[in-house]
Design an enzyme around this catalytic site. Structure first.
Site, PDB file in Angstrom:
ATOM      1  N   GLU A  18      51.074  25.749  46.501  1.00 49.65           N
ATOM      2  CA  GLU A  18      50.404  26.693  45.611  1.00 49.65           C
ATOM      3  C   GLU A  18      51.232  27.970  45.492  1.00 49.65           C
ATOM      4  O   GLU A  18      51.715  28.507  46.494  1.00 49.65           O
ATOM      5  CB  GLU A  18      49.010  27.039  46.136  1.00 49.65           C
ATOM      6  CG  GLU A  18      48.285  28.077  45.253  1.00 49.65           C
ATOM      7  CD  GLU A  18      46.932  28.469  45.797  1.00 49.65           C
ATOM      8  OE1 GLU A  18      46.031  27.609  45.772  1.00 49.65           O
ATOM      9  OE2 GLU A  18      46.778  29.623  46.254  1.00 49.65           O
ATOM     10  N   TYR A  50      45.328  31.580  38.898  1.00 46.73           N
ATOM     11  CA  TYR A  50      45.011  32.262  37.646  1.00 46.73           C
ATOM     12  C   TYR A  50      43.920  33.279  37.870  1.00 46.73           C
ATOM     13  O   TYR A  50      42.887  32.964  38.473  1.00 46.73           O
ATOM     14  CB  TYR A  50      44.549  31.237  36.591  1.00 46.73           C
ATOM     15  CG  TYR A  50      44.144  31.869  35.284  1.00 46.73           C
ATOM     16  CD1 TYR A  50      45.097  32.403  34.438  1.00 46.73           C
ATOM     17  CD2 TYR A  50      42.802  31.951  34.916  1.00 46.73           C
ATOM     18  CE1 TYR A  50      44.730  32.998  33.238  1.00 46.73           C
ATOM     19  CE2 TYR A  50      42.424  32.551  33.722  1.00 46.73           C
ATOM     20  CZ  TYR A  50      43.397  33.070  32.892  1.00 46.73           C
ATOM     21  OH  TYR A  50      43.041  33.672  31.721  1.00 46.73           O
ATOM     22  N   ASP A 110      34.748  33.417  42.507  1.00 44.65           N
ATOM     23  CA  ASP A 110      33.822  34.415  43.053  1.00 44.65           C
ATOM     24  C   ASP A 110      33.676  35.572  42.078  1.00 44.65           C
ATOM     25  O   ASP A 110      34.637  35.955  41.408  1.00 44.65           O
ATOM     26  CB  ASP A 110      34.338  34.956  44.389  1.00 44.65           C
ATOM     27  CG  ASP A 110      34.377  33.869  45.455  1.00 44.65           C
ATOM     28  OD1 ASP A 110      33.372  33.146  45.578  1.00 44.65           O
ATOM     29  OD2 ASP A 110      35.404  33.747  46.140  1.00 44.65           O
TER      30      ASP A 110
END
Length: 315
Positions: A18, A50, A110
């Protein structure tokens, strides 16, 4: 998942990384070098995070395009529900598809600081986002055409390559979960919506992952569940990670990092911990490993070398 074998005859362990988009133009070239180094190791994919609330792919899309055009590795785009409406997310998905991106990680996300659940857009769950990705691609390209040699104007119709859609899994439970089985139930819903594999949030002990997979399989989850592993190389990074994830403090790792006086020593502790975790989950049946790279190649490649997944690095 890949079943290739290395020349030694031992099964190849799939791995992936990642990355996050560069925060400035000056860091862009350094990230391009990291992408090239990671791609040269042969990962199954490179994912790019993103930020929520954007109307275009922006710098994330720039990195994904670079991976797509400058390497042979599959780029995987993160998408979140937070701050996105159905219409906005559909526009963003089309933008990624137009750039040749066919792999996604669908996340609920979140709420930003200062906002509540009520401030989220009309995309309420990662399962809804999974369905939207699939639907947008089907509407955009129900099939693919290829010219027929020797027959001008003729075309062969082939089935389109379906998108790969990853989702998140939470071995120690999501911080917002209200009961113990909620995370497995959510993963089942994402699978039913069309998810093709899952990536776990980070964890600190192999049994956290292995016990979660066992619970998920017993409940009917059949998609591959990749363990997400992060080399923790400083007390500050550990503190930040615990704030973001709500995980319990791994006391043994925390003490080792605290008492080690040198940055190089702390790096070695973090690498050794992550490598041992990778070895043990793979031995326990994990279909591969997904490493959080922090936009640096040396640490995660060393983890894979020490785990026996890659040949030892040459310096």
């Amino acid at each position: 998942m890949s079943s290739e074998t290395e020349t030694s005859g031992t099964p190849r362990v799939p791995f992936s990384f990642e990355l996050y988009p560069p925060r400035s133009v000056s860091s862009e070239e350094a990230l391009h070098d990291t992408v090239r180094r990671l791609a040269a190791a042969g990962p199954d994919f490179l994912s790019v995070t993103y930020g929520a609330g954007g109307s275009t792919g922006g710098r994330s899309l720039d990195v994904l395009r670079f991976i797509r055009t400058q390497t042979d590795v599959e780029p995987l785009a993160h998408l979140t529900c937070v701050g996105n409406s159905y219409a906005g997310a559909a526009t963003l998905i089309r933008e990624f598809l137009d750039a040749g991106i066919l792999s996604f990680l669908a996340l609920r996300g979140d709420p930003p600081t200062g906002q509540t659940e009520d401030d989220l857009g009309d995309l309420e769950s990662a399962a809804q986002l999974v369905q939207l990705i699939d639907r947008v691609q089907a509407e955009r390209a129900p099939y693919e055409e290829a010219p027929v040699p020797g027959l001008p104007g003729a075309a062969r119709v082939d089935p389109r390559r379906k998108v790969n859609i990853a989702v998140a899994a939470f071995p120690k439970g999501h911080p917002r979960a209200t009961h113990r089985t909620q995370d497995v139930e959510a993963l089942l819903a994402k699978q039913a919506a069309g998810a093709t594999f899952a990536i776990t949030q980070l964890f600190f002990h192999p049994d956290d992952y292995l016990a979660f997979v066992e619970r998920a399989r017993s409940a009917g989850v059949t998609i591959p569940i990749l363990p997400g592993i992060m080399p923790i190389t400083s007390p500050a990074r550990l503190t930040r990670v615990l704030e973001l994830t709500g995980e319990d403090l791994p006391s043994e790792l925390a003490i080792a990092l605290d008492v080690e006086p040198t940055a190089e020593g702390r790096r070695e502790i973090g690498i050794e911990w992550a490598a041992r975790l990778a070895r043990e989950v793979v031995a326990g049946g994990a279909p591969g490993v997904h490493l959080y790279a922090f936009n640096q190649h040396e640490t995660v490649l060393t983890v894979l070398a020490e785990a026996g997944i890659l040949p030892a690095l040459r310096h």
